[in-house]
Scaffold this active site. Structure first.
Site, PDB file in Angstrom:
ATOM      1  N   ARG A  54       8.865  -7.931  17.309  1.00 39.09           N
ATOM      2  CA  ARG A  54       8.059  -6.559  17.177  1.00 39.09           C
ATOM      3  C   ARG A  54       8.679  -5.598  16.941  1.00 39.09           C
ATOM      4  NH1 ARG A  54       6.644  -3.367  20.859  1.00 39.09           N
ATOM      5  NH2 ARG A  54       6.197  -4.757  22.428  1.00 39.09           N
ATOM      6  N   TYR A 108      -5.106   3.992  -4.026  1.00 42.28           N
ATOM      7  CA  TYR A 108      -5.660   2.697  -3.730  1.00 42.28           C
ATOM      8  C   TYR A 108      -6.680   2.838  -2.598  1.00 42.28           C
ATOM      9  CZ  TYR A 108      -5.733  -1.577  -1.006  1.00 42.28           C
ATOM     10  OH  TYR A 108      -6.010  -2.680  -0.400  1.00 42.28           O
ATOM     11  N   ASP A 180       3.638   5.817  -3.535  1.00 47.46           N
ATOM     12  CA  ASP A 180       3.392   4.196  -3.378  1.00 47.46           C
ATOM     13  C   ASP A 180       4.060   3.557  -4.633  1.00 47.46           C
ATOM     14  OD1 ASP A 180       2.177   1.869  -3.745  1.00 47.46           O
ATOM     15  OD2 ASP A 180       0.662   2.267  -2.432  1.00 47.46           O
ATOM     16  N   LYS A 205       2.823  -7.891  -3.421  1.00 47.56           N
ATOM     17  CA  LYS A 205       2.589  -7.868  -4.782  1.00 47.56           C
ATOM     18  C   LYS A 205       3.891  -8.361  -5.670  1.00 47.56           C
ATOM     19  CE  LYS A 205      -1.755  -6.340  -4.031  1.00 47.56           C
ATOM     20  NZ  LYS A 205      -1.636  -5.614  -2.599  1.00 47.56           N
TER      21      LYS A 205
HETATM   22  N1  PLP Z   1      -0.745  -0.032  -2.178  1.00 47.89           N
HETATM   23  C1  PLP Z   1      -1.438  -0.405  -3.634  1.00 47.89           C
HETATM   24  C2  PLP Z   1      -1.244   0.383  -4.826  1.00 47.89           C
HETATM   25  C3  PLP Z   1      -2.170  -1.839  -3.398  1.00 47.89           C
HETATM   26  O1  PLP Z   1      -2.557  -2.327  -4.531  1.00 47.89           O
HETATM   27  C4  PLP Z   1      -2.322  -2.222  -2.053  1.00 47.89           C
HETATM   28  C5  PLP Z   1      -3.146  -3.722  -2.188  1.00 47.89           C
HETATM   29  O2  PLP Z   1      -3.980  -3.949  -3.196  1.00 47.89           O
HETATM   30  C6  PLP Z   1      -1.964  -1.756  -1.016  1.00 47.89           C
HETATM   31  C7  PLP Z   1      -1.185  -0.577  -1.156  1.00 47.89           C
HETATM   32  C8  PLP Z   1      -2.128  -2.296   0.160  1.00 47.89           C
HETATM   33  O3  PLP Z   1      -1.532  -3.653   0.345  1.00 47.89           O
HETATM   34  P1  PLP Z   1      -1.632  -4.725   1.506  1.00 47.89           P
HETATM   35  O4  PLP Z   1      -2.815  -5.468   0.965  1.00 47.89           O
HETATM   36  O5  PLP Z   1      -0.243  -5.352   1.247  1.00 47.89           O
HETATM   37  O6  PLP Z   1      -1.822  -4.213   2.812  1.00 47.89           O
END
Ligand code: PLP
Length: 398
Positions: A54, A108, A180, A205
Site C-alpha cells: 500500500r 474527462y 492530464d 490507456k
Molecule cells: N483521464 C482521461 C483523459 C481518461 O480518458 C480517463 C479514462 O477514460 C481517465 C482520466 C480515468 O482513468 P481510469 O479509467 O484509469 O481511472
C-alpha cells in the site's frame, strides 16, 4: 564504468531500460514480480518507509517510478490504482479547504464529476475556463486560486488548449499547473519539459496499451509527487505489483505503438475527411483542425483518437457501428485493438442533449481509438460499413 542510465538518452531506449535494477535480479532480463504484501524490516525511520504494497514501495513500484520519470524527463513519478486514483489523490493533496481551482471546460467525465460533485464537500471550489482564450482567465482568478488544470487533448473533440499560455499564466499567478497527459502519452508530449508542475495519466490507456489493467500515474516535481504519495499511502489507492509488472511490460513498446498509431490515425483521418458519407472529422493533425498549427508546434504526433460525424447523423452512425468488423464497440482507448463508441450514448450520456450540443457533441458523433491493426484493413472495413449505410439510408448520404 559509466552510469548506464546516462546512456539511455532517447525515449525508445528509456522505455525499455530506464529504471530497471542493476545488477539484474539473479540475472533476470525482465523485472520479476515481487508479489509480497510486506517485506522484512531493517529499522525504517517512518511509517511511510515501511516496505508494504500500500505504501507503493516494492521493487516493482520503484522500477516503474524511475521509468516514468525518465520518460517525461521529470524529477519523480508515482503509480496509482487507476487514472482516477491519480487525479483525485493529486487534487486532494495540493488543495485544502477554502481553496479554488481553474479547470478547462471540457474535462474527462470522471474528473468533471469529481471536481464539481466531490471536491465541494471538502470546501474546494472550481471555475471552468475556455482554455483556448487566455484573455478570459484573469477574471476567474480569486485570492484562493491555487491550481490550473487542463488536458492535453480534449475528449471527444480533440481540442488543443493554449498549453504554453497555461504554464505562463500559472507561473505568473503562483498557481500549480497540472495536466492530464493521457491522450498524448509521453511519446507525443512531455509536460514537465514545458514547465508543467505535474503530469497525470490514465496509464490504463497508451502507457499500458493492452487493455488488460487499470492504472494511473503522477509525474513531475519531486516535492509534489512526495505530497501525493503521502496521501495515496492513506487513501490506499496503490497499484498491485502484478499490475506494475504488466504496466512496465506495456511501456517497453510504447514508442513503437504510439508512433504507429500516430501514422495510422492520420491516414484514417485523411480517408474519412475525403469520404462522401462523412460531414466532419476532428483530428488535430488535419490541416482543417482549428488548432492544427498549435498541435504541430507542441506535439510530435496526435496519437490514436479521432472523432467524426456521418452525413446521416445518429441513425447512420449506429448502422455504421453495427457493420464494422474490426474495431470493437467499447469504451476506453489507447490499446492495441481499435475501439469505437458513440459519446452521446456512452461517455457523455449523463449530459442533456442541449449541453452536448453546446459542447459540439452531436448525437451521431463517433469516437474511434485506432489500434495497431493494418491501416488498410481498417479502411477497407470502414468502406464496407459505409456501403451498407449508403444502401440502407440512401437519402442520408450525399
Ligand atoms: N483521464 C482521461 C483523459 C481518461 O480518458 C480517463 C479514462 O477514460 C481517465 C482520466 C480515468 O482513468 P481510469 O479509467 O484509469 O481511472
Amino acid at each position: 564504468m559509466s552510469n548506464p542510465e546516462e546512456n539511455f538518452k532517447r525515449i525508445e531506449t528509456k522505455a525499455v531500460h530506464s529504471g530497471e535494477p542493476l545488477p539484474r535480479i539473479l540475472g533476470s532480463v525482465t523485472m520479476p514480480v515481487f508479489q509480497s504484501a510486506t517485506f522484512e524490516s531493517f529499522g525504517e525511520g517512518s511509517y511511510h518507509d515501511i516496505r508494504y504494497i500500500r505504501l507503493s514501495n516494492t521493487p516493482n513500484h520503484y522500477t516503474l517510478h524511475r521509468k516514468l520519470a525518465a520518460l517525461e524527463a521529470a524529477e519523480d513519478a508515482l503509480v496509482a490504482a487507476s487514472g482516477m486514483a491519480a487525479i483525485s489523490t493529486t487534487l486532494l493533496s495540493v488543495l485544502s479547504k477554502g481553496d479554488h481551482m481553474l479547470a478547462q471546460d471540457c474535462l474527462y467525465g470522471g474528473t468533471h464529476d469529481f471536481v464539481t460533485k466531490d471536491l465541494p464537500k471538502y470546501g474546494i471550489s472550481c471555475d471552468f475556463i475556455d482554455a483556448n482564450d487566455p484573455s478570459t482567465w484573469e477574471e476567474k482568478l480569486t485570492p484562493q486560486t491555487k491550481v490550473m488544470y487542463v488536458e492535453t487533448m480534449t475528449n471527444p473533440l480533440l481540442e488543443v488548449a493554449d498549453l504554453r499560455a497555461v504554464v505562463e499564466f500559472a507561473k505568473s499567478h503562483n498557481l500549480l499547473s497540472i495536466i492530464d497527459n493521457t491522450f498524448a502519452s509521453p511519446i507525443n508530449f512531455r509536460p514537465p519539459e514545458q514547465g508543467f508542475d505535474l503530469s497525470l495519466h490514465s496509464a490504463t490507456k497508451y502507457l499500458n496499451g493492452h487493455s488488460d489493467i487499470v492504472a494511473g500515474a503522477v509525474i513531475g516535481r519531486a516535492d509534489l509527487v512526495r505530497k501525493v504519495k503521502h496521501l495515496l499511502d492513506h487513501l490506499g489507492g496503490s497499484l498491485d505489483p502484478h499490475a506494475c509488472f504488466l504496466l512496465e511490460r506495456g511501456i517497453k513498446t510504447l514508442a513503437l505503438r504510439v508512433r504507429y498509431q500516430n501514422q495510422s490515425t492520420l491516414a484514417i483521418a485523411k480517408y474519412l475527411a475525403m469520404h462522401e458519407g462523412v460531414s466532419k472529422v476532428n483530428y488535430p493533425r488535419l490541416e482543417t483542425h482549428p488548432q492544427h498549427m498549435r498541435a504541430r508546434e507542441l506535439f510530435e504526433g496526435c496519437s490514436g483518437v479521432l472523432s467524426f460525424e456521418l452525413e446521416g447523423g445518429k441513425e447512420a452512425a449506429e448502422l455504421f457501428l453495427q457493420n464494422i468488423t474490426i474495431p470493437i464497440v467499447a469504451p476506453s482507448l489507447g490499446g492495441v485493438e481499435s475501439l469505437v463508441t458513440i459519446p452521446a450514448t456512452t461517455s457523455h450520456s449523463g449530459l442533456s442533449a442541449q449541453e452536448r450540443q453546446k459542447m459540439g457533441i452531436s448525437d451521431g458523433l463517433i469516437r474511434l481509438s485506432v489500434g495497431i491493426e493494418a491501416t488498410e484493413d481498417l479502411i477497407e472495413d470502414f468502406e464496407r460499413a459505409f456501403d451498407v449505410v449508403k444502401q440502407k439510408l440512401p437519402m442520408k448520404v450525399v
